[in-house]
Design a protein around this motif. Structure first.
Motif, PDB file in Angstrom:
ATOM      1  N   ARG A  42      -0.561 -49.697 -13.000  1.00 46.61           N
ATOM      2  CA  ARG A  42      -1.757 -48.831 -12.790  1.00 46.61           C
ATOM      3  C   ARG A  42      -1.856 -48.885 -11.234  1.00 46.61           C
ATOM      4  O   ARG A  42      -1.979 -47.820 -10.516  1.00 46.61           O
ATOM      5  N   PHE A  43      -1.699 -50.222 -10.770  1.00 42.46           N
ATOM      6  CA  PHE A  43      -1.919 -50.355  -9.267  1.00 42.46           C
ATOM      7  C   PHE A  43      -0.749 -49.457  -8.628  1.00 42.46           C
ATOM      8  O   PHE A  43      -1.097 -49.048  -7.740  1.00 42.46           O
ATOM      9  N   ALA A  44       0.335 -49.957  -9.144  1.00 43.42           N
ATOM     10  CA  ALA A  44       1.398 -49.399  -8.655  1.00 43.42           C
ATOM     11  C   ALA A  44       1.586 -47.916  -8.452  1.00 43.42           C
ATOM     12  O   ALA A  44       1.991 -47.346  -7.508  1.00 43.42           O
ATOM     13  N   ASP A  45       1.227 -47.344  -9.566  1.00 39.41           N
ATOM     14  CA  ASP A  45       1.151 -45.789  -9.584  1.00 39.41           C
ATOM     15  C   ASP A  45       0.165 -45.341  -8.557  1.00 39.41           C
ATOM     16  O   ASP A  45       0.435 -44.318  -8.084  1.00 39.41           O
ATOM     17  N   ASN A  46      -0.976 -45.989  -8.534  1.00 35.21           N
ATOM     18  CA  ASN A  46      -1.928 -45.556  -7.605  1.00 35.21           C
ATOM     19  C   ASN A  46      -1.583 -45.486  -6.129  1.00 35.21           C
ATOM     20  O   ASN A  46      -1.599 -44.736  -5.314  1.00 35.21           O
ATOM     21  N   LYS A  47      -0.696 -46.622  -5.880  1.00 31.01           N
ATOM     22  CA  LYS A  47      -0.332 -46.946  -4.434  1.00 31.01           C
ATOM     23  C   LYS A  47       0.724 -46.097  -4.110  1.00 31.01           C
ATOM     24  O   LYS A  47       0.742 -45.389  -3.239  1.00 31.01           O
ATOM     25  N   TYR A  48       1.628 -45.837  -4.919  1.00 35.96           N
ATOM     26  CA  TYR A  48       2.711 -44.933  -4.882  1.00 35.96           C
ATOM     27  C   TYR A  48       2.318 -43.384  -4.774  1.00 35.96           C
ATOM     28  O   TYR A  48       2.875 -42.701  -3.939  1.00 35.96           O
ATOM     29  N   GLY A  49       1.389 -43.170  -5.455  1.00 33.44           N
ATOM     30  CA  GLY A  49       0.905 -41.858  -5.328  1.00 33.44           C
ATOM     31  C   GLY A  49       0.231 -41.377  -4.106  1.00 33.44           C
ATOM     32  O   GLY A  49       0.380 -40.529  -3.416  1.00 33.44           O
ATOM     33  N   HIS A  50      -0.341 -42.424  -3.307  1.00 36.29           N
ATOM     34  CA  HIS A  50      -0.872 -42.314  -1.963  1.00 36.29           C
ATOM     35  C   HIS A  50       0.363 -41.879  -0.992  1.00 36.29           C
ATOM     36  O   HIS A  50       0.120 -41.226   0.091  1.00 36.29           O
ATOM     37  N   TYR A  51       1.525 -42.475  -0.958  1.00 36.17           N
ATOM     38  CA  TYR A  51       2.530 -42.402  -0.476  1.00 36.17           C
ATOM     39  C   TYR A  51       3.638 -41.312  -0.945  1.00 36.17           C
ATOM     40  O   TYR A  51       4.507 -40.913   0.082  1.00 36.17           O
ATOM     41  N   GLU A  52       3.553 -40.648  -1.922  1.00 39.56           N
ATOM     42  CA  GLU A  52       4.774 -39.844  -2.486  1.00 39.56           C
ATOM     43  C   GLU A  52       4.883 -38.625  -1.687  1.00 39.56           C
ATOM     44  O   GLU A  52       5.897 -38.221  -1.257  1.00 39.56           O
ATOM     45  N   GLU A  53       3.623 -38.134  -1.335  1.00 43.91           N
ATOM     46  CA  GLU A  53       3.894 -36.805  -0.470  1.00 43.91           C
ATOM     47  C   GLU A  53       4.704 -37.087   0.809  1.00 43.91           C
ATOM     48  O   GLU A  53       5.636 -36.364   1.119  1.00 43.91           O
TER      49      GLU A  53
END
Length: 170
Positions: A42-53
């Motif tokens: 869940r943490f990885a998904d949240n963090k990746y989501g912040h950088y994905e764009e």
């Protein structure tokens, strides 16, 4: 997230995870690692989501040029890891019930480790999910659903506190 909201979230998450003992017949030692793995996911998904764009913008900007880099290498540089689509939390939440959640989690964890340095490979839990699924197939989807209550904007500090709380409880 206020301190009171965090405390409530920690206790709600713990109650769900601890239900593995009563409902699934698992000992805390048996489910500690897989539960902590789900919190990490869940943490990885949240963090990746912040950088994905930002990652995708850089990829598209250099695509077809001499400076072209893979999405994976850009993500590693910006975020510290690459999260393939099949390791995204929402993908796992929406997995059809006839699919093995343990297999999907194993694949997700392997996908995260695939682009890491050797020292970070084979550290995420994979096999432990099969033991849980073998006892009761609906436990893992329920846990994923419960941990989806962690807000998408939760930062590393929030996850650190949740992780620390769980370590203390285990």
């Amino acid at each position: 997230m206020t301190n009171d909201q965090l405390k409530k979230l920690e206790h709600d998450l713990w109650a769900s995870a601890n239900s593995l003992r009563a409902y699934g017949g698992n000992k805390a030692a048996d489910y500690a690692v897989p539960v902590l793995g789900l919190i990490f996911l869940r943490f990885a998904d949240n963090k990746y989501g912040h950088y994905e764009e930002e990652v995708l913008a850089e990829f598209n900007k250099t695509k077809g040029t001499r400076r072209e880099r893979s999405v994976e290498s850009i993500a590693l540089a910006k975020c510290g890891f690459y999260l393939p689509d099949y390791a995204r939390y929402d993908y796992l939440l929406e997995l059809p019930s006839e699919k093995s959640m343990a297999k999907a989690l194993e694949k997700a964890m392997k996908g995260i480790e695939k682009n890491q340095d050797e020292k970070f490979k084979d550290v995420l839990p994979k096999q432990a999910y099969f033991d849980i699924e073998k006892k009761k197939a609906d436990i893992l989807p329920q846990l994923l659903k419960t941990f989806s209550d962690i807000p998408k904007d939760a930062t590393g500090d929030v996850f650190g506190k949740i992780y620390e709380f769980f370590l203390g409880e285990f």
